[in-house]
Write an enzyme that holds these catalytic residues in place. Sequence first.
Site, PDB file in Angstrom:
ATOM      1  CB  ILE A  14      40.773  44.586  33.284  1.00 17.78           C
ATOM      2  CG1 ILE A  14      39.724  45.678  33.447  1.00 17.78           C
ATOM      3  CG2 ILE A  14      40.143  43.302  32.787  1.00 17.78           C
ATOM      4  CD1 ILE A  14      40.274  47.037  33.775  1.00 17.78           C
ATOM      5  CB  SER A  36      43.195  32.690  36.203  1.00 16.44           C
ATOM      6  OG  SER A  36      43.548  33.583  35.181  1.00 16.44           O
ATOM      7  CE  LYS A  91      38.101  47.422  25.563  1.00 13.88           C
ATOM      8  NZ  LYS A  91      39.561  47.714  25.766  1.00 13.88           N
ATOM      9  CG  ASP A 169      42.673  46.714  24.182  1.00 11.31           C
ATOM     10  OD1 ASP A 169      41.899  45.762  24.365  1.00 11.31           O
ATOM     11  OD2 ASP A 169      43.118  47.411  25.113  1.00 11.31           O
TER      12      ASP A 169
HETATM   13  P1  NAP Z   1      45.797  40.481  30.903  1.00  8.61           P
HETATM   14  O1  NAP Z   1      46.400  41.246  32.051  1.00  8.61           O
HETATM   15  O2  NAP Z   1      46.691  39.916  29.872  1.00  8.61           O
HETATM   16  O3  NAP Z   1      44.892  39.344  31.560  1.00  8.61           O
HETATM   17  C1  NAP Z   1      44.236  38.347  30.829  1.00  8.61           C
HETATM   18  C2  NAP Z   1      44.019  37.177  31.760  1.00  8.61           C
HETATM   19  O4  NAP Z   1      43.235  36.171  31.109  1.00  8.61           O
HETATM   20  C3  NAP Z   1      45.318  36.484  32.218  1.00  8.61           C
HETATM   21  O5  NAP Z   1      45.294  36.329  33.613  1.00  8.61           O
HETATM   22  C4  NAP Z   1      45.257  35.126  31.526  1.00  8.61           C
HETATM   23  O6  NAP Z   1      45.838  34.112  32.287  1.00  8.61           O
HETATM   24  C5  NAP Z   1      43.757  34.909  31.463  1.00  8.61           C
HETATM   25  N1  NAP Z   1      43.358  33.900  30.471  1.00  8.61           N
HETATM   26  C6  NAP Z   1      43.785  33.759  29.200  1.00  8.61           C
HETATM   27  N2  NAP Z   1      43.151  32.718  28.616  1.00  8.61           N
HETATM   28  C7  NAP Z   1      42.306  32.202  29.539  1.00  8.61           C
HETATM   29  C8  NAP Z   1      41.389  31.121  29.555  1.00  8.61           C
HETATM   30  N3  NAP Z   1      41.190  30.373  28.464  1.00  8.61           N
HETATM   31  N4  NAP Z   1      40.684  30.877  30.695  1.00  8.61           N
HETATM   32  C9  NAP Z   1      40.865  31.624  31.786  1.00  8.61           C
HETATM   33  N5  NAP Z   1      41.724  32.664  31.835  1.00  8.61           N
HETATM   34  C10 NAP Z   1      42.436  32.952  30.724  1.00  8.61           C
HETATM   35  O7  NAP Z   1      44.754  41.403  30.132  1.00  8.61           O
HETATM   36  P2  NAP Z   1      43.855  42.614  30.691  1.00  8.61           P
HETATM   37  O8  NAP Z   1      44.592  43.899  30.516  1.00  8.61           O
HETATM   38  O9  NAP Z   1      43.300  42.280  32.007  1.00  8.61           O
HETATM   39  O10 NAP Z   1      42.717  42.628  29.567  1.00  8.61           O
HETATM   40  C11 NAP Z   1      41.750  41.594  29.472  1.00  8.61           C
HETATM   41  C12 NAP Z   1      40.533  42.147  28.741  1.00  8.61           C
HETATM   42  O11 NAP Z   1      40.026  43.276  29.479  1.00  8.61           O
HETATM   43  C13 NAP Z   1      40.861  42.666  27.337  1.00  8.61           C
HETATM   44  O12 NAP Z   1      39.833  42.350  26.449  1.00  8.61           O
HETATM   45  C14 NAP Z   1      40.967  44.163  27.517  1.00  8.61           C
HETATM   46  O13 NAP Z   1      40.586  44.868  26.352  1.00  8.61           O
HETATM   47  C15 NAP Z   1      39.963  44.407  28.638  1.00  8.61           C
HETATM   48  N6  NAP Z   1      40.251  45.610  29.421  1.00  8.61           N
HETATM   49  C16 NAP Z   1      41.516  45.873  29.872  1.00  8.61           C
HETATM   50  C17 NAP Z   1      41.757  47.077  30.544  1.00  8.61           C
HETATM   51  C18 NAP Z   1      43.131  47.435  31.085  1.00  8.61           C
HETATM   52  O14 NAP Z   1      43.327  48.592  31.510  1.00  8.61           O
HETATM   53  N7  NAP Z   1      44.100  46.532  31.129  1.00  8.61           N
HETATM   54  C19 NAP Z   1      40.731  47.975  30.773  1.00  8.61           C
HETATM   55  C20 NAP Z   1      39.443  47.630  30.372  1.00  8.61           C
HETATM   56  C21 NAP Z   1      39.230  46.447  29.688  1.00  8.61           C
HETATM   57  P3  NAP Z   1      47.387  33.720  32.065  1.00  8.61           P
HETATM   58  O15 NAP Z   1      48.173  34.971  32.400  1.00  8.61           O
HETATM   59  O16 NAP Z   1      47.576  32.623  33.056  1.00  8.61           O
HETATM   60  O17 NAP Z   1      47.494  33.323  30.642  1.00  8.61           O
END
Ligand code: NAP
Length: 308
Positions: A14, A36, A91, A169
């Site tokens: 995201i 990150s 969120k 989610d």
């Molecule tokens: P994601 O692709 O798994 O990305 C999460 C990121 O957070 C990864 O790059 C991870 O790094 C990083 N991370 C984890 N622990 C961390 C820390 N302690 N410090 C700094 N970085 C850290 O997940 P995502 O889909 O983007 O979703 C993330 C959030 O956005 C969720 O709450 C989700 O509900 C929300 N969201 C997602 C979407 C969507 O379409 N995907 C839409 C709206 C909102 P590593 O990979 O290096 O562990």
Amino acid sequence: MGPIRVAVVGMGKIACDQHLPAIAGNAAFRLTAVVSPGAPGIEGVACCESLEALFRDGPAVDAVVICTPPQVRYELAREALVQGVHVFLEKPPGATLAEVAALEEQASANGLTLFAGWHSRYAAGVEPARAWLADRRIDNVSISWRENVRVWHPGQAWIWEPGGLGVFDPGINALSIVTRILPRAFFLRSAVLSTPVNRAAPIAAKMRFNDTAGVEISMDLDWRQTGPQSWDIVVETDAGRLKLTKGGAVLELPSSIEHGEDGEYPGLYARFATLIHSGCSDVDTTPLRLVADAFLRGHRETVEAFDD
Ligand code: NAP
């Protein structure tokens, strides 16, 4: 006043798909750092391994945007608030309601902005739907959020862990819209949560709510959908049917259909800038509270194992 120097924390899907373009498109912000543990940096922007490293060695920032999975959000947000920095939470705003309340208290004590962003509320059809429903008698509401988890969340292990919310989610996005467009508060009557035998979070859920006037609201969440996907909200009223589809982007009324532009993340950043400039916070936990109530009161059933 110069632009707000912002760091994005958690450079996953995201952050890259939505936050970086929205920041680049808003002159009120300047992307100053990204944080990150595993991601490559961006040319010309400081890249830090951790938030601690940013505050220790990195450039000064005025705000952080936390796009990590929810389970680690509290510690990061608290650290930023202690450092005197405004915070935008993706969120859901936290893994528990109490930790979000603690952050709100901390932000208020430090005179900082805390923004719990609900991106779906900025979808084009949402505010017109709210306005149209304000004067109508509402008879029934049904929510259907059915998508294929393999397409939308491939390999996201955190989403299946406690605090990751599973099918809630995406489902919480529907609740963020419905809590915005309906004129009265509503609350859970019953829920069935279906959790794969090898996972900690539900893959499907069915819920019934009532609003304070007794109107029934049903919700069907399913991550096993193949074929057509649905992110639909249907409201039956005395003036006919309102339908919000595509997650709030398309609004169908009895005599019109409007396809809005995608303005969710630009809308969130415009709001964040306004909150910072006016010294306010915006922390609505209503959608998370409804999800928490489903976990608190829902019936559990175990369903077949799910593997990515
Ligand atoms: P994601 O692709 O798994 O990305 C999460 C990121 O957070 C990864 O790059 C991870 O790094 C990083 N991370 C984890 N622990 C961390 C820390 N302690 N410090 C700094 N970085 C850290 O997940 P995502 O889909 O983007 O979703 C993330 C959030 O956005 C969720 O709450 C989700 O509900 C929300 N969201 C997602 C979407 C969507 O379409 N995907 C839409 C709206 C909102 P590593 O990979 O290096 O562990």
